[in-house]
Design a protein around this motif. Sequence first.
Motif, PDB file in Angstrom:
ATOM      1  N   CYS A  24      -6.335  -7.338  -4.686  1.00 22.25           N
ATOM      2  CA  CYS A  24      -5.315  -7.012  -5.688  1.00 22.25           C
ATOM      3  C   CYS A  24      -5.427  -7.899  -6.933  1.00 22.25           C
ATOM      4  CB  CYS A  24      -3.922  -7.144  -5.084  1.00 22.25           C
ATOM      5  SG  CYS A  24      -3.542  -5.897  -3.819  1.00 22.25           S
ATOM      6  N   LYS A  25      -6.200  -8.966  -6.816  1.00 22.48           N
ATOM      7  CA  LYS A  25      -6.397  -9.860  -7.956  1.00 22.48           C
ATOM      8  C   LYS A  25      -7.651  -9.511  -8.750  1.00 22.48           C
ATOM      9  CE  LYS A  25      -4.131 -13.762  -5.593  1.00 22.48           C
ATOM     10  NZ  LYS A  25      -4.276 -15.171  -5.139  1.00 22.48           N
ATOM     11  N   SER A  26      -8.420  -8.555  -8.227  1.00 23.72           N
ATOM     12  CA  SER A  26      -9.674  -8.205  -8.900  1.00 23.72           C
ATOM     13  C   SER A  26      -9.769  -6.730  -9.285  1.00 23.72           C
ATOM     14  CB  SER A  26     -10.863  -8.569  -8.003  1.00 23.72           C
ATOM     15  OG  SER A  26     -10.804  -7.887  -6.760  1.00 23.72           O
ATOM     16  N   GLU A  27      -8.924  -5.878  -8.714  1.00 22.12           N
ATOM     17  CA  GLU A  27      -8.952  -4.447  -9.030  1.00 22.12           C
ATOM     18  C   GLU A  27      -7.620  -3.990  -9.618  1.00 22.12           C
ATOM     19  OE1 GLU A  27     -10.196  -1.667  -6.116  1.00 22.12           O
ATOM     20  OE2 GLU A  27     -11.919  -2.860  -5.424  1.00 22.12           O
ATOM     21  N   ASP A  28      -7.667  -2.931 -10.432  1.00 24.22           N
ATOM     22  CA  ASP A  28      -6.444  -2.331 -10.963  1.00 24.22           C
ATOM     23  C   ASP A  28      -5.558  -1.869  -9.812  1.00 24.22           C
ATOM     24  OD1 ASP A  28      -7.242  -2.731 -13.546  1.00 24.22           O
ATOM     25  OD2 ASP A  28      -7.958  -0.682 -13.859  1.00 24.22           O
ATOM     26  N   CYS A  29      -4.274  -2.170  -9.927  1.00 21.44           N
ATOM     27  CA  CYS A  29      -3.339  -1.883  -8.829  1.00 21.44           C
ATOM     28  C   CYS A  29      -2.171  -1.018  -9.291  1.00 21.44           C
ATOM     29  CB  CYS A  29      -2.788  -3.183  -8.255  1.00 21.44           C
ATOM     30  SG  CYS A  29      -4.004  -4.184  -7.378  1.00 21.44           S
ATOM     31  N   CYS A  30      -1.586  -0.313  -8.327  1.00 16.79           N
ATOM     32  CA  CYS A  30      -0.324   0.398  -8.540  1.00 16.79           C
ATOM     33  C   CYS A  30       0.760  -0.355  -7.782  1.00 16.79           C
ATOM     34  CB  CYS A  30      -0.415   1.839  -8.058  1.00 16.79           C
ATOM     35  SG  CYS A  30      -0.813   2.046  -6.310  1.00 16.79           S
ATOM     36  N   LEU A  31       1.984  -0.222  -8.265  1.00 16.34           N
ATOM     37  CA  LEU A  31       3.122  -0.929  -7.657  1.00 16.34           C
ATOM     38  C   LEU A  31       4.316   0.006  -7.617  1.00 16.34           C
ATOM     39  CD1 LEU A  31       4.343  -4.535  -8.316  1.00 16.34           C
ATOM     40  CD2 LEU A  31       5.916  -2.636  -8.763  1.00 16.34           C
ATOM     41  N   GLY A  32       5.020   0.009  -6.495  1.00 20.60           N
ATOM     42  CA  GLY A  32       6.232   0.807  -6.336  1.00 20.60           C
ATOM     43  C   GLY A  32       7.443  -0.078  -6.183  1.00 20.60           C
TER      44      GLY A  32
END
Length: 308
Positions: A24-32
């Motif tokens: 999660c610190k190196s790839e684009d992430c989604c958040l809910g």
Amino acid sequence: MDLGDFEVDNSVSCRLTSEIPDICKSEDCCLGIDEAGRGPVLGPMVYGICFCPVSRKEQLKDLKVADSKTLTEAERENLFQNISDAKDFVGWALQILSPNTISTSMLQRSKYNLNALSHDAAIGLVQFALDSGVQLKEVFVDTVGPAEKYEEKLSQRFPGLEVTVRPKADSLFPIVSAASICAKVARDHAVKGWSFTEDLGEVDTDWGSGYPGDPKTKAWLLKYQDPVFGYPQFVRFSWSTAKNLMDSKGAAVYWDDDEEDGEKAAARQKNTSMLSFCNRPTGTTAQGAAHQSHRFFTERRLQGLGAL
């Protein structure tokens, strides 16, 4: 779920978090983002976030997450365990807002309503994820208030993120479903394991759903209502249900003010003013009989003064 930090002092709010997956610190992430316990008059409200890489959304679906309100307690517990087991690519964080925090915020002189409190909790959790190094790209939120205004507010606060605010987002987006499960499981644990700091003896835990319209909840409020000091900190004093019961069942209090002497107003109403409690000699009632001080005074070792 371990709520140890909150259980140490449930009169204040608390943040709980999982470990942040390296991916999660190196790839684009989604958040809910979602919450649990907005409506009840009893217990905390919990805001939750869940996040994972955009590239792993399908794997998140494989966890079979769903809107927490459609699940049984056992199903929520199992799904939370699935989320926890997926710690190599899924992370979460919770903001537990204690009943005391909710009440004091809403009743303070400068009004701070529940929507503002909710928005600030959500913003704080998004900021936490960013500060923790999560490479956020997309944010999905279950709306509080008008969806368009909330979306605009979040987009202005976080201009680099793609923000989507929708009603019933917990049933539309799996990442919001995951957040709703985390929040609901935390609230369930907090309510079931509530430690009463007040000396109430063995507390009856059959308080029903906690919602204002539940007869069991109303009966519980009446049972543990003190006519002067109100309720245990498990109760949200700012809810109209609690305030109305205090108005109808609590002791009437009259305060001195510039318009009329409080003692005279109280006497006219055949009642006792608050000042009489302050001026009364220690250990006596208004009628002069021996009086046992309320625990509010004895626990704080407070005594009355005849004169200053």
